[in-house]
Design a protein around this motif. Structure first.
Motif, mmCIF file in Angstrom:
data_model
loop_
_atom_site.group_PDB
_atom_site.id
_atom_site.type_symbol
_atom_site.label_atom_id
_atom_site.label_comp_id
_atom_site.label_asym_id
_atom_site.label_seq_id
_atom_site.Cartn_x
_atom_site.Cartn_y
_atom_site.Cartn_z
ATOM 1 N N ARG A 151 -5.924 11.700 -2.793
ATOM 2 C CA ARG A 151 -6.654 12.517 -3.750
ATOM 3 C C ARG A 151 -6.139 12.380 -5.175
ATOM 4 O O ARG A 151 -6.908 12.278 -6.128
ATOM 5 C CB ARG A 151 -6.596 13.993 -3.341
ATOM 6 N N ASP A 152 -4.817 12.358 -5.324
ATOM 7 C CA ASP A 152 -4.221 12.433 -6.658
ATOM 8 C C ASP A 152 -3.544 11.148 -7.109
ATOM 9 O O ASP A 152 -3.135 11.040 -8.262
ATOM 10 C CB ASP A 152 -3.185 13.564 -6.706
ATOM 11 N N GLY A 153 -3.382 10.187 -6.208
ATOM 12 C CA GLY A 153 -2.670 8.959 -6.541
ATOM 13 C C GLY A 153 -1.234 8.998 -6.048
ATOM 14 O O GLY A 153 -0.649 10.061 -5.835
ATOM 15 N N ASN A 154 -0.660 7.823 -5.880
ATOM 16 C CA ASN A 154 0.703 7.731 -5.362
ATOM 17 C C ASN A 154 1.722 8.035 -6.458
ATOM 18 O O ASN A 154 1.488 7.780 -7.642
ATOM 19 C CB ASN A 154 0.952 6.335 -4.803
ATOM 20 N N VAL A 155 2.844 8.600 -6.036
ATOM 21 C CA VAL A 155 3.958 8.900 -6.939
ATOM 22 C C VAL A 155 5.249 8.539 -6.223
ATOM 23 O O VAL A 155 5.254 8.234 -5.030
ATOM 24 C CB VAL A 155 3.984 10.392 -7.345
ATOM 25 N N ALA A 156 6.350 8.566 -6.934
ATOM 26 C CA ALA A 156 7.648 8.285 -6.324
ATOM 27 C C ALA A 156 7.966 9.343 -5.266
ATOM 28 O O ALA A 156 7.526 10.491 -5.369
ATOM 29 C CB ALA A 156 8.729 8.271 -7.397
ATOM 30 N N HIS A 167 10.526 11.201 -4.621
ATOM 31 C CA HIS A 167 11.135 12.458 -5.067
ATOM 32 C C HIS A 167 10.120 13.340 -5.799
ATOM 33 O O HIS A 167 10.206 14.573 -5.742
ATOM 34 C CB HIS A 167 12.363 12.185 -5.954
ATOM 35 N N VAL A 168 9.146 12.722 -6.451
ATOM 36 C CA VAL A 168 8.096 13.493 -7.115
ATOM 37 C C VAL A 168 7.186 14.140 -6.078
ATOM 38 O O VAL A 168 6.789 15.308 -6.207
ATOM 39 C CB VAL A 168 7.288 12.596 -8.067
ATOM 40 N N MET A 169 6.862 13.383 -5.023
ATOM 41 C CA MET A 169 6.050 13.947 -3.951
ATOM 42 C C MET A 169 6.773 15.095 -3.263
ATOM 43 O O MET A 169 6.151 16.116 -2.918
ATOM 44 C CB MET A 169 5.693 12.867 -2.930
ATOM 45 N N ALA A 170 8.067 14.959 -3.048
ATOM 46 C CA ALA A 170 8.837 16.037 -2.423
ATOM 47 C C ALA A 170 8.754 17.309 -3.259
ATOM 48 O O ALA A 170 8.565 18.413 -2.725
ATOM 49 C CB ALA A 170 10.287 15.606 -2.238
ATOM 50 N N SER A 171 8.866 17.155 -4.558
ATOM 51 C CA SER A 171 8.758 18.316 -5.450
ATOM 52 C C SER A 171 7.365 18.915 -5.402
ATOM 53 O O SER A 171 7.193 20.143 -5.444
ATOM 54 C CB SER A 171 9.108 17.908 -6.886
ATOM 55 N N LYS A 172 6.362 18.065 -5.299
ATOM 56 C CA LYS A 172 4.984 18.541 -5.244
ATOM 57 C C LYS A 172 4.743 19.345 -3.973
ATOM 58 O O LYS A 172 4.110 20.410 -3.996
ATOM 59 C CB LYS A 172 4.022 17.356 -5.316
ATOM 60 N N LEU A 173 5.238 18.844 -2.838
ATOM 61 C CA LEU A 173 5.103 19.575 -1.579
ATOM 62 C C LEU A 173 5.710 20.967 -1.687
ATOM 63 O O LEU A 173 5.128 21.958 -1.243
ATOM 64 C CB LEU A 173 5.789 18.804 -0.452
ATOM 65 N N LYS A 174 6.883 21.025 -2.275
ATOM 66 C CA LYS A 174 7.576 22.307 -2.400
ATOM 67 C C LYS A 174 6.830 23.247 -3.341
ATOM 68 O O LYS A 174 6.752 24.454 -3.097
ATOM 69 C CB LYS A 174 9.005 22.071 -2.892
ATOM 70 N N SER A 175 6.266 22.699 -4.409
ATOM 71 C CA SER A 175 5.551 23.552 -5.359
ATOM 72 C C SER A 175 4.272 24.117 -4.758
ATOM 73 O O SER A 175 3.849 25.225 -5.099
ATOM 74 C CB SER A 175 5.225 22.767 -6.633
ATOM 75 N N LEU A 176 3.644 23.374 -3.852
ATOM 76 C CA LEU A 176 2.414 23.832 -3.214
ATOM 77 C C LEU A 176 2.671 24.830 -2.093
ATOM 78 O O LEU A 176 1.792 25.611 -1.729
ATOM 79 C CB LEU A 176 1.641 22.641 -2.629
ATOM 80 N N GLY A 177 3.868 24.812 -1.523
ATOM 81 C CA GLY A 177 4.167 25.633 -0.349
ATOM 82 C C GLY A 177 4.021 27.126 -0.603
ATOM 83 O O GLY A 177 4.147 27.615 -1.724
ATOM 84 N N ARG A 230 0.837 -1.197 0.000
ATOM 85 C CA ARG A 230 0.000 0.000 0.000
ATOM 86 C C ARG A 230 0.874 1.249 0.000
ATOM 87 O O ARG A 230 2.016 1.216 0.464
ATOM 88 C CB ARG A 230 -0.899 -0.005 1.248
ATOM 89 N N PRO A 231 0.356 2.361 -0.514
ATOM 90 C CA PRO A 231 1.094 3.619 -0.394
ATOM 91 C C PRO A 231 1.379 3.900 1.074
ATOM 92 O O PRO A 231 0.470 3.817 1.915
ATOM 93 C CB PRO A 231 0.113 4.649 -0.978
ATOM 94 N N SER A 232 2.628 4.209 1.400
ATOM 95 C CA SER A 232 3.025 4.288 2.800
ATOM 96 C C SER A 232 3.952 5.454 3.079
ATOM 97 O O SER A 232 4.731 5.869 2.220
ATOM 98 C CB SER A 232 3.706 2.984 3.229
#
Length: 384
Positions: free
Chosen positions: A345-350, A352-362, A228-230
């Protein structure tokens, strides 16, 4: 209070169920090949036209139709030379805005661009979030256990694995507080009311090295089994240690999202493990005035900040217990919960991709007292 007791537990923030196959006719979208005349096709397949076939779109968008077909009709469609592709209709997952009006200040801050004004001990702030918030994602906070009877967990907490001492309770409160900020129904950034959640604790008796290595190893086995996504949420830290760093990095390489507290020594995080590991998401702490918390570590290895000073959340002692605590340990679960929120909400990603997403949303460049070379980025969901 800046806690130093360090243990580990597992928190699953929701479960997904797969529906059993149905014997009743299903609805499909039939896409015809270019040049096929739909009316002629339907006429040649009377069973189709008699099964409620219809289309509500212009043929310059798609040449085809929708209908509810039984197995025999579907077989005929699959054999038809007119058909390019058949798509089974599935329900669209609707994500709705939820508004909580009895939240702590930290939750309101991560759901808006603007600064929060008011008393940081009040519980009348507004948290806007998506209704998916954490469904189907497992959070494994490596911390200190959980008081499973706190009502904010809604009976979803269950004690599990214990390392060293045979304990089945949180004797300090630090772990329960962090668990609430990650996934409590009132205090958490990820909320899944009514979903199943399980909690397990690993008591490491203040030994940070064993907390990281044994806890991470146990988490790795659980994720391999569950698939599972973890998320591993690590509200702990120690002086620089290669074995801790390598162990945590292995979790990331396994595809686990690892969120780590920057530490509370007001120093460069390069001196702290596992916060200094480049592949993890390292979280610093901010206060209600949008300043870096006086204790929060800093440096180029910090990835993002989150509210961490005077945070109200779940506590030990009674089912309704709450407490105000401070630390990067309090900031970390907000980010862990947000990662669960985004995955659901959006589905699991690698990772490093999630880290980039967090930063882009900040929210960018709103924090004061940020040393040169440290990111000025405050955690935010994307509701506002």
């Amino acid at each position: 209070m800046l806690s130093s007791t360090l243990l580990a537990y597992l928190l699953i923030t929701g479960s997904s169920a797969l529906a059993a196959p149905s014997d009743t006719p299903a609805r499909y979208i039939v896409q015809l090949k270019d040049g096929t005349v739909k009316s002629s096709h339907l006429a040649s397949l009377g069973t189709v036209s008699g099964s409620g076939a219809s289309s509500d779109w212009d043929e310059d968008v798609i040449n085809g139709y929708a209908g509810t077909f039984d197995a025999q009709t579907l077989k005929a469609l699959q054999a038809s030379s007119d058909v390019q592709e058949i798509h089974e209709d599935v329900p669209v997952k609707a994500f709705g805005l939820k508004i909580q009006t009895d939240a702590p200040w930290g939750l309101q801050r991560i759901s808006q661009h603007d600064r929060v004004h008011g008393n940081d001990s009040s519980l009348d702030y507004t948290y806007r979030y998506d209704s998916a918030a954490g469904t189907g994602v497992d959070i494994y906070p490596i911390n200190e256990g959980i008081y499973v009877d706190n009502e904010d967990f809604g009976g979803r907490a269950k004690w599990g694995y214990t390392y060293f001492k045979n304990e089945t309770t949180d004797g300090n409160g630090h772990g329960t507080h962090a668990a609430g900020s990650a996934a409590g129904t009132r205090f958490g950034s990820a909320k899944v009311k009514g979903a199943k959640r399980f909690t397990t604790s690993e008591d490491v008796v203040n030994n940070v090295l064993l907390a990281s290595v044994a806890g991470a190893s146990w988490v790795s086995k659980q994720v391999k089994a569950s698939r599972r996504p973890s998320i591993a949420s690590m509200s702990l830290g120690a002086p620089a240690s290669k074995v801790i760093d390598q162990t945590v990095d292995a979790l990331v390489r396994q595809g686990i999202h690892v969120i780590v507290a920057a530490g509370n020594e007001n120093q460069d995080v390069k001196n702290v493990s596992p916060a200094r590991v480049p592949t993890v998401v390292t979280v610093g702490a901010s206060n209600i005035n949008d300043g870096r918390a006086y204790f929060s570590n800093y440096g180029h290895l910090v990835d993002i900040f989150a509210p961490g000073e005077n945070i109200t959340s779940t506590y030990i002692g009674s089912p309704s217990a709450i407490e105000v605590e401070s630390g990067t340990s309090m900031a970390t679960p907000y980010v862990s919960g947000l990662v669960a929120y985004l995955i659901s909400r959006d589905g699991n990603v690698a990772p490093h991709v999630m880290a980039s997403k967090l930063k882009s949303l900040g929210t960018k460049n709103v924090l004061s007292n940020i040393p040169k070379g440290t990111v000025n980025d405050l955690t935010r969901n994307d509701i506002n």
